[in-house]
Design a protein around this motif. Structure first.
Motif, short mmCIF file in Angstrom:
data_model
loop_
_atom_site.label_atom_id
_atom_site.label_comp_id
_atom_site.label_asym_id
_atom_site.label_seq_id
_atom_site.Cartn_x
_atom_site.Cartn_y
_atom_site.Cartn_z
N LYS A 40 -2.95 -8.22 2.08
CA LYS A 40 -4.39 -7.95 2.18
C LYS A 40 -4.79 -6.58 1.67
O LYS A 40 -5.94 -6.37 1.28
CB LYS A 40 -4.86 -8.10 3.64
N LYS A 41 -3.87 -5.61 1.69
CA LYS A 41 -4.20 -4.24 1.31
C LYS A 41 -3.18 -3.70 0.30
O LYS A 41 -2.59 -2.63 0.52
CB LYS A 41 -4.23 -3.34 2.54
N VAL A 99 -3.54 -0.03 -0.78
CA VAL A 99 -3.11 0.94 0.23
C VAL A 99 -1.59 1.13 0.15
O VAL A 99 -1.10 2.26 0.13
CB VAL A 99 -3.51 0.45 1.65
#
Length: 323
Positions: A233-234, A237
């Motif tokens: 999802k990230k 990051v």
């Protein structure tokens, strides 16, 4: 070997700090929410040289991250890290390779995105022991039953012609307690990450039997593990953080004195003690890409010596897209 079970650890933790723990878990979950709000990436680590890239990365880069904040969580033992992972407090951890392999095979959502270092450990003993044979019938402290250090001790003894590891008694001793436990006479030797070998020698209670680099050259030990849902999802990051960790590794070798000053608020070690591990090439942070060959070497040895009952499937264990 007597240990507190993880179930008991979780129960005791919840009973003793329910309100605080609940707040931590709510904060931990927010990283996966679709919100523009800045979130924390909670990362567990121990006060060992293996994890030095985390505080250096945090000190140098944390203020620059776009949309997230790395929150280091200092832990004192591997069971504490495992407990915080189980409770959902930690999104990422620096974890011993065999322990990480065991956890992933047991269903953990953690995945390897980077090496934390290579080399960096030691087998040290009280001064009256001078070689591998001197360990026979003795008690040796290791940080965890699923540790790299149990593998290193097996390989060290095997290379010296000692194939029956049951002739050495193993007990778990968290890294910060190794020197004091040796002083107290509860163990005769220990296998551990630096700087606890250097600490024992400097305090005049231990001698170095063998550095890990001389047992398994360029071996993996601690891996950077992150929840696979965050990878999915990230990914931006994860990519930004991994690049910062790699840059921290380069910074440590370029300026070990400054790097080891930066760790003091996080790990509390003497800067000179930590810098020695870098200057003397006891540990390396140079090439941290998750090299499958190096990881599989530890996978093979952990299986060979019984640390793992089955080998780990590296296809699902390693995610090399970020390094």
């Amino acid at each position: 070997m007597r240990r507190i079970s993880r179930r008991a650890f979780l129960k005791r933790s919840v009973c003793s700090g329910g309100a605080i723990l609940a707040a931590q878990m709510v904060g931990a979950g927010s990283i996966l929410a679709d919100t523009p709000k800045k979130f924390n990436l909670n990362v567990g680590y121990l006060p060992i040289s293996d994890h030095l890239i985390l505080p250096v990365s945090h000190a140098l880069d944390n203020a620059r991250y776009n949309g997230f904040n790395v929150q280091p969580y200092l832990c004192r033992s591997w069971d504490e890290i495992l407990g915080k992972v189980d409770m959902g407090v930690l999104h990422a951890v620096f974890m011993l390779a065999p322990l990480a392999m065991y956890e992933v095979r047991a269903g953990s959502p953690l995945r390897c995105v980077l090496l934390g270092h290579t080399n960096g450990s030691v087998i040290a003993s009280k001064k009256s022991i001078t070689d591998a044979a001197g360990l026979l019938g003795k008690t040796v402290g290791i940080p965890h039953t699923k540790s790299t250090h149990r593998v290193l001790l097996y390989k060290y003894l095997k290379d010296k012609g000692i194939t029956d590891c049951n002739r050495v008694k193993l007990i778990e001793v968290p890294p910060p307690l190794t020197v004091t436990t040796l002083k107290a006479g509860r163990i005769d030797a220990y296998a551990v990450a630096e700087p606890w070998g250097i600490r024992g020698v400097d305090e005049g209670v231990a001698r170095t039997l063998e550095l890990s680099r001389d047992i398994i050259p360029d071996h993996v030990c601690c891996l950077v593990m992150i929840n696979k849902r965050i990878i999915e999802k990230k990914p931006d990051v994860v990519s930004e953080w991994v690049k910062s960790l790699q840059s921290a590794g380069k910074f440590i070798h370029d300026d070990p004195d400054r790097a080891c000053l930066l760790q003091k608020p996080y790990m509390k070690h003497l800067p000179g003690e930590m810098a020695k591990t870098v200057k003397d090439d006891i540990i390396s942070y140079r090439d941290l890409s998750p090299n499958r060959e190096k990881i599989d070497q530890m996978n093979d040895l952990a299986f060979e010596c019984g640390v793992l009952s089955e080998k780990c499937d590296l296809d699902s264990f390693v995610n090399s897209r970020f390094a």
